[in-house]
Design a protein around this motif. Sequence first.
Motif, mmCIF file in Angstrom:
data_model
loop_
_atom_site.group_PDB
_atom_site.id
_atom_site.type_symbol
_atom_site.label_atom_id
_atom_site.label_comp_id
_atom_site.label_asym_id
_atom_site.label_seq_id
_atom_site.Cartn_x
_atom_site.Cartn_y
_atom_site.Cartn_z
ATOM 1 N N THR A 178 0.840 -1.193 0.000
ATOM 2 C CA THR A 178 0.000 0.000 0.000
ATOM 3 C C THR A 178 0.881 1.251 0.000
ATOM 4 N N THR A 179 0.279 2.376 -0.339
ATOM 5 C CA THR A 179 0.995 3.644 -0.300
ATOM 6 C C THR A 179 0.973 4.206 1.121
ATOM 7 N N PRO A 180 1.885 5.116 1.446
ATOM 8 C CA PRO A 180 1.851 5.750 2.765
ATOM 9 C C PRO A 180 0.598 6.608 2.931
ATOM 10 N N ALA A 181 0.285 6.924 4.184
ATOM 11 C CA ALA A 181 -0.809 7.853 4.466
ATOM 12 C C ALA A 181 -0.485 9.212 3.860
ATOM 13 N N ALA A 182 -1.532 9.969 3.529
ATOM 14 C CA ALA A 182 -1.350 11.232 2.817
ATOM 15 C C ALA A 182 -0.446 12.206 3.561
ATOM 16 N N ASN A 183 -0.491 12.194 4.889
ATOM 17 C CA ASN A 183 0.297 13.147 5.680
ATOM 18 C C ASN A 183 1.576 12.534 6.240
ATOM 19 N N GLU A 184 1.912 11.313 5.826
ATOM 20 C CA GLU A 184 3.071 10.626 6.390
ATOM 21 C C GLU A 184 4.375 11.234 5.882
ATOM 22 N N MET A 185 5.343 11.371 6.773
ATOM 23 C CA MET A 185 6.670 11.845 6.403
ATOM 24 C C MET A 185 7.450 10.667 5.827
ATOM 25 N N VAL A 186 7.645 10.669 4.542
ATOM 26 C CA VAL A 186 8.284 9.552 3.855
ATOM 27 C C VAL A 186 9.726 9.926 3.537
ATOM 28 N N SER A 187 10.651 9.097 3.966
ATOM 29 C CA SER A 187 12.067 9.418 3.778
ATOM 30 C C SER A 187 12.622 8.888 2.468
ATOM 31 N N GLN A 188 11.968 7.850 1.876
ATOM 32 C CA GLN A 188 12.496 7.285 0.640
ATOM 33 C C GLN A 188 11.412 6.506 -0.091
ATOM 34 N N LEU A 189 11.435 6.612 -1.401
ATOM 35 C CA LEU A 189 10.532 5.866 -2.272
ATOM 36 C C LEU A 189 11.362 5.284 -3.409
ATOM 37 N N ASN A 190 11.171 3.997 -3.686
ATOM 38 C CA ASN A 190 11.864 3.337 -4.781
ATOM 39 C C ASN A 190 10.838 2.849 -5.799
ATOM 40 N N PHE A 191 11.031 3.223 -7.056
ATOM 41 C CA PHE A 191 10.133 2.747 -8.100
ATOM 42 C C PHE A 191 10.911 2.547 -9.392
ATOM 43 N N ALA A 192 10.290 1.832 -10.311
ATOM 44 C CA ALA A 192 10.842 1.668 -11.652
ATOM 45 C C ALA A 192 9.756 2.003 -12.652
ATOM 46 N N PHE A 193 10.182 2.421 -13.853
ATOM 47 C CA PHE A 193 9.201 2.580 -14.917
ATOM 48 C C PHE A 193 9.712 1.928 -16.189
ATOM 49 N N ALA A 194 8.748 1.428 -16.982
ATOM 50 C CA ALA A 194 9.064 0.657 -18.172
ATOM 51 C C ALA A 194 7.968 0.864 -19.201
ATOM 52 N N SER A 195 8.224 0.403 -20.433
ATOM 53 C CA SER A 195 7.239 0.513 -21.501
ATOM 54 C C SER A 195 7.660 -0.364 -22.670
ATOM 55 N N CYS A 196 6.754 -0.571 -23.599
ATOM 56 C CA CYS A 196 7.051 -1.101 -24.933
ATOM 57 C C CYS A 196 7.680 -2.495 -24.889
ATOM 58 N N GLN A 197 6.824 -3.524 -24.802
ATOM 59 C CA GLN A 197 7.315 -4.894 -24.669
ATOM 60 C C GLN A 197 6.804 -5.769 -25.817
ATOM 61 N N ASN A 198 7.268 -5.472 -27.025
ATOM 62 C CA ASN A 198 6.865 -6.260 -28.188
ATOM 63 C C ASN A 198 7.324 -7.707 -28.002
ATOM 64 N N TYR A 199 6.371 -8.617 -27.919
ATOM 65 C CA TYR A 199 6.649 -10.017 -27.608
ATOM 66 C C TYR A 199 7.520 -10.674 -28.670
ATOM 67 N N ALA A 200 7.275 -10.334 -29.932
ATOM 68 C CA ALA A 200 7.999 -10.974 -31.024
ATOM 69 C C ALA A 200 9.409 -10.439 -31.200
ATOM 70 N N SER A 201 9.723 -9.307 -30.584
ATOM 71 C CA SER A 201 11.015 -8.655 -30.815
ATOM 72 C C SER A 201 12.109 -9.099 -29.858
ATOM 73 N N GLY A 202 11.733 -9.638 -28.695
ATOM 74 C CA GLY A 202 12.768 -10.012 -27.749
ATOM 75 C C GLY A 202 12.202 -10.605 -26.483
ATOM 76 N N TYR A 203 13.109 -11.166 -25.684
ATOM 77 C CA TYR A 203 12.720 -11.770 -24.407
ATOM 78 C C TYR A 203 12.616 -10.700 -23.329
ATOM 79 N N TYR A 204 11.833 -11.007 -22.308
ATOM 80 C CA TYR A 204 11.576 -10.055 -21.228
ATOM 81 C C TYR A 204 12.609 -10.200 -20.108
ATOM 82 N N THR A 205 13.855 -10.292 -20.491
ATOM 83 C CA THR A 205 14.923 -10.472 -19.516
ATOM 84 C C THR A 205 14.996 -9.328 -18.521
#
Length: 557
Positions: A178-205
Amino acid sequence: MSNKNNDDGKKSSEHEQSREQGWLSESIDRKGFLKRTRRLGSFVIGGGIIGSLWPLACSNSKATNAPVPHTPSKTEGYPFQLGVASGDPLPDGVVLWTRLAPEPLTIGGGMESEPREVQWEIAEDDSFNNIVKSGTAIAKSQWAHSVHIEVEGLQPNREYYYRFKAGSEVSPVGRTKTTPAANEMVSQLNFAFASCQNYASGYYTAYDHMINEDLDVVFFLGDYIYEGDGQGHIGRGHIPKKTIHSLADFRIRHAQYKSDPSLQAAHAAFPWVVTMDDHEVKNNWAGINESADPQNEAAFQDLKARAFKAYYEHMPLRMPAKPGADIETQLYRRFIYGNLAQFNVLDTRQFRTDFACGTSHSANCAERLDPARTMLGDEQEQWLFNELQESSAVWDILPQQVFMGQMDRKEGPGESYSMDKWDGYTASRNRLFEAVKEHEVSNFVVLTGDIHRNFVSDLLEDFSDPQSPVLGTELVGTSISSAGDGADITASGKKYLAENPWIKFVNRQRGYVRCQVTPEQLKADFRVMPYVEKKGAPIKTRASFVVENGTPGAKRV
């Protein structure tokens, strides 16, 4: 965003005390669980009965350092062939998803037309000794026997584990947060972002490596599937072997993508926030003005309705994204991580006006400057400006689809811009930048996909003046597999750097972007691989950039 039950599931009931119904033959700690589910993707599947409701399950293999995930053996008729997923996290809840499909690459997924009951549980521990919510959902044939459970009543900023059961069969285990509470003091957030996964073009390594990251959430920025007939040359050709049109076509294509064990492992390891781009429907489609021919336009609206339906059926999305009679699906929405970060997820495809200059490709014409043109549509644009105005977070982050900064694609004298990107909708970009200035958004970061390259670019108040103030930073992530192996730097990449001085980095390898956010800075690591057209590629950080609090623009570190 409201957090309520949908018509696919009954309201969950809270357990007054934990049930000792052990799902594993022995208790395993969190590190051991993540080692199994993240590193290998070796999910646990039902076997003999133990306890009152749920069968015993165990891992099929021992954990190793191999980057390629282990595929669990699945008995004939096993309904959870497409795995599990969670998404759209809130402080008190999350969406849990699965789809019953014992034969996922066939029409109907191997299911009869009758509704099926699906039980679900969510627990504080991977052994399911402390179950906090459970319930029953109805998987209906009209929604491809998918279920979307909008769980309520959870604790903020907390890890949970979940699973499903249909008949005597038990799903893989997923981890969510879950996400932190709206008023919570958060010291660190880790995330990744990705896109474009053509199945025929390559493996999802890339996902084999992503599951080893310590992430709170993953943002997927579009082109989850590709609608074309491409068969590639690596033995991962598209099914059906044609450009898809029917609802059955779209369901099978989504199922083919979802059947990939690496993608399943990444969904099971983290909550995802998804938004679509063009290939989920049709390459380079633009809003509602696909064709000047009314007959063709009606056919496109029918195509879009089928595509939206299949997309919802295969994603961990909330009820507003469920398409109805008006076809539209609600994909722009907000996620808040305490006082640290606010994410305003955009939809740059569904409400835009048609392409300027009569093309989605590179051009330059006065029409692209027309103030009446819009990338977001009036309603979404006003929503975004209100969110920027009301945000109290240290970082305002926009996950969206297409390149926002200006990029001249013509070498030497003259200019040429992609009409599919924000360059073809300059009035929309100008209005957004004015809102950033007006509301004094000091830490404005844009996350982008679509272009199959990594970029880092300053967002200038006035791109005609390279010395004008920097308003924010755009981080563009490359593809997971689209366009094949790629290369570090190409001739076109060198051209982009030479013609656009605000662009600081270009790379054309495959991978994802890992981000760490603190009150002091946002750091982006561009994680890339040397190849995707065969399995087992290693990964490395090609470059890292930092945006410092109060100082727009990225610096390489």
